[in-house]
Design a protein around this motif. Structure first.
Motif, PDB file in Angstrom:
ATOM      1  N   ARG A 185       0.805  -1.228   0.000  1.00 37.64           N
ATOM      2  CA  ARG A 185       0.000   0.000   0.000  1.00 37.64           C
ATOM      3  C   ARG A 185       0.837   1.276   0.000  1.00 37.64           C
ATOM      4  NH1 ARG A 185      -2.946  -3.010  -1.523  1.00 37.64           N
ATOM      5  NH2 ARG A 185      -4.987  -3.708  -0.788  1.00 37.64           N
ATOM      6  N   GLU A 186       2.048   1.221   0.548  1.00 37.22           N
ATOM      7  CA  GLU A 186       2.867   2.414   0.725  1.00 37.22           C
ATOM      8  C   GLU A 186       4.258   2.179   0.130  1.00 37.22           C
ATOM      9  OE1 GLU A 186       2.768   6.243   3.243  1.00 37.22           O
ATOM     10  OE2 GLU A 186       1.297   4.883   2.394  1.00 37.22           O
ATOM     11  N   SER A 203       6.991   9.237   1.066  1.00 39.87           N
ATOM     12  CA  SER A 203       6.263   8.076   0.545  1.00 39.87           C
ATOM     13  C   SER A 203       5.164   8.490  -0.420  1.00 39.87           C
ATOM     14  CB  SER A 203       5.652   7.270   1.692  1.00 39.87           C
ATOM     15  OG  SER A 203       4.595   7.984   2.318  1.00 39.87           O
ATOM     16  N   PRO A 206       1.346   6.739  -2.083  1.00 38.08           N
ATOM     17  CA  PRO A 206       0.395   5.628  -2.035  1.00 38.08           C
ATOM     18  C   PRO A 206       0.516   4.777  -3.300  1.00 38.08           C
ATOM     19  CG  PRO A 206      -0.735   7.653  -2.602  1.00 38.08           C
ATOM     20  CD  PRO A 206       0.676   8.034  -2.282  1.00 38.08           C
ATOM     21  N   ARG A 207      -0.044   3.584  -3.253  1.00 36.14           N
ATOM     22  CA  ARG A 207       0.110   2.621  -4.339  1.00 36.14           C
ATOM     23  C   ARG A 207      -0.315   3.179  -5.697  1.00 36.14           C
ATOM     24  NH1 ARG A 207      -0.141  -3.371  -4.395  1.00 36.14           N
ATOM     25  NH2 ARG A 207      -0.537  -3.987  -6.553  1.00 36.14           N
ATOM     26  N   GLN A 246       1.339   2.653   6.830  1.00 38.21           N
ATOM     27  CA  GLN A 246       1.599   4.039   6.476  1.00 38.21           C
ATOM     28  C   GLN A 246       2.962   4.465   6.996  1.00 38.21           C
ATOM     29  OE1 GLN A 246      -1.277   6.767   8.115  1.00 38.21           O
ATOM     30  NE2 GLN A 246      -0.571   8.498   6.891  1.00 38.21           N
ATOM     31  N   TYR A 247       3.699   5.203   6.178  1.00 39.65           N
ATOM     32  CA  TYR A 247       5.015   5.714   6.574  1.00 39.65           C
ATOM     33  C   TYR A 247       4.836   7.040   7.306  1.00 39.65           C
ATOM     34  CZ  TYR A 247       9.638   7.854   6.134  1.00 39.65           C
ATOM     35  OH  TYR A 247      10.837   8.469   6.390  1.00 39.65           O
TER      36      TYR A 247
END
Length: 387
Positions: A159-160, A189, A191-192, A244-245
């Motif tokens: 996801r990240e 970062s 998102p995908r 999540q980063y």
């Protein structure tokens, strides 16, 4: 009294605007003016401007923008952890985490992949008046990020996508009063959906030449339409994860606090810095005969521009003309407005831009509920004095 000079007089007399001669700015950095054209100085600037406050920070003088592309040795830059020393022969880009095939790619291997170019003009999210100098425009060459990620094979649960630079430094992490000192890499970062789109680029060249250390040599992430912080320099690692980063420069340092009325009540929201907010500013005013030319810059997230307008003093908004040489989707847009009938004395000039969605560049008053200085895209009044 404002001094109006031809380019020759500026160079010959050492009257470089705002002390540029003292800074050692060369001939080519001065604006190229047409025969008989004179530069009208702004009266809203400090008496001296330091274009290179530290060895790893540089701003541009927007009055000297001469064309579509910013030269590599003028391109703006700002750093948090300085310039790491990287041996290009030993360099490897690592891709790990939720991938089928972890990769370690040399610069030679990256350059052997199908390359592409993109013209992209952006600014630091902290760019603001009066200088507006943390912005530039360039042609970036590299390999699409998706090409590399497809080679690694991205797992379904990913996801990240976290992008780490080789630059790092000591940080203090505060958790409810407990301070922990850590050595932390610069990281951001995506998102995908953004990471796997066709536009992000792993760039190794700017304007046809290898990146300089100021621009992230040997490899940099380019995220078209986003603020500078997302375009990670000295890229050394891509880590693919599900969580999540929340690194410092993703979750804490680059945030905007803004108040919004929701159901009749003020709600305060914090949002991460991401895509560029629509913005324009006047960069230079020149005189040729009885007419003045107002020259400026538009910064945007790739959404097409509907109109750019200029207002003189308390007069009506007047249409300016977009420069057709800046038609590339993500390029900064340059514009010109012919100002006729200027009378002696001080005048205020301001620009505003509107995109095709109807979004209009806001005034400072309309941004009163934004309590952090980042993402200042407000209309910027400039003052000049006509002799």
């Amino acid at each position: 009294m404002t001094i109006q000079n031809t380019r020759r007089e500026i160079l010959k007399g050492g009257l470089a605007v705002a002390g540029l001669s003292v800074l050692g700015i060369p001939d080519w950095a001065m604006p190229v003016l047409a025969q008989g054209e004179t530069l009208v100085e702004f009266t809203d600037l400090p008496p001296n401007i330091n274009l290179n406050p530290t060895v790893d920070r540089r701003i541009i003088d927007i009055r000297n923008i001469n064309g579509v592309f910013t030269p590599k040795d003028q391109f703006f830059t700002t750093q948090h952890y300085g310039h790491p020393e990287i041996d290009p022969a030993a360099y490897r880009l690592r891709i790990a985490g939720l991938v089928d095939r972890p990769l370690s790619l040399s610069l030679t291997e990256l350059k052997a992949m199908r390359s592409t170019d993109i013209v992209f003009g952006f600014e630091c999210s902290g760019n603001r008046r009066p200088l507006q100098g943390l912005t530039s425009n360039g042609r970036w060459t590299g390999v699409p990020l998706k090409t590399v990620l497809d080679r690694a094979g991205i797992k379904a649960e990913a996801r990240e996508f976290v992008f780490f630079g080789a630059d790092h430094g000591e940080e203090e992490v505060d958790f409810r009063g407990t301070i922990t000192k850590v050595d932390q890499q610069f990281g951001r970062s995506l998102p995908r959906d953004r990471a796997l789109s066709s536009e992000p680029l792993l760039a190794y060249a700017l304007n046809g030449e290898p990146l300089t250390k100021h621009q992230g040599f040997p490899l940099r992430l380019i995220m078209p339409g986003w603020y500078g912080v997302a375009n990670v320099k000295f890229l050394s690692e891509i880590h693919v994860q599900e969580d999540q980063y929340l690194g410092k420069f993703q979750a804490r340092w680059y945030r905007t606090l803004r108040g919004e009325m929701v159901n009749g009540e003020m709600k305060w929201k914090e949002a991460a810095i991401s895509h560029l907010q629509l913005k324009s500013f006047i960069a230079r005013v020149t005189r040729a005969g009885d007419a003045h030319n107002v020259f400026g810059v538009i910064l945007h997230d790739g959404t097409p521009i509907r109109s750019i307008e200029v207002k003189i003093d308390n007069g009506p908004w007047q249409a300016a003309t977009l420069d057709p040489s800046t038609k590339e989707k993500y390029s900064w847009k340059l514009f010109n407005y012919t100002w006729k009938g200027a009378t002696p004395g001080e005048h205020t000039l301001v620009s505003r831009v509107t995109d095709v969605t109807g979004r209009v560049q806001p005034t400072s008053e309309e941004l009163a509920n934004k309590k952090t200085f980042l993402e200042d895209n407000s209309q910027h009044p400039r003052t000049v004095k006509i002799a």
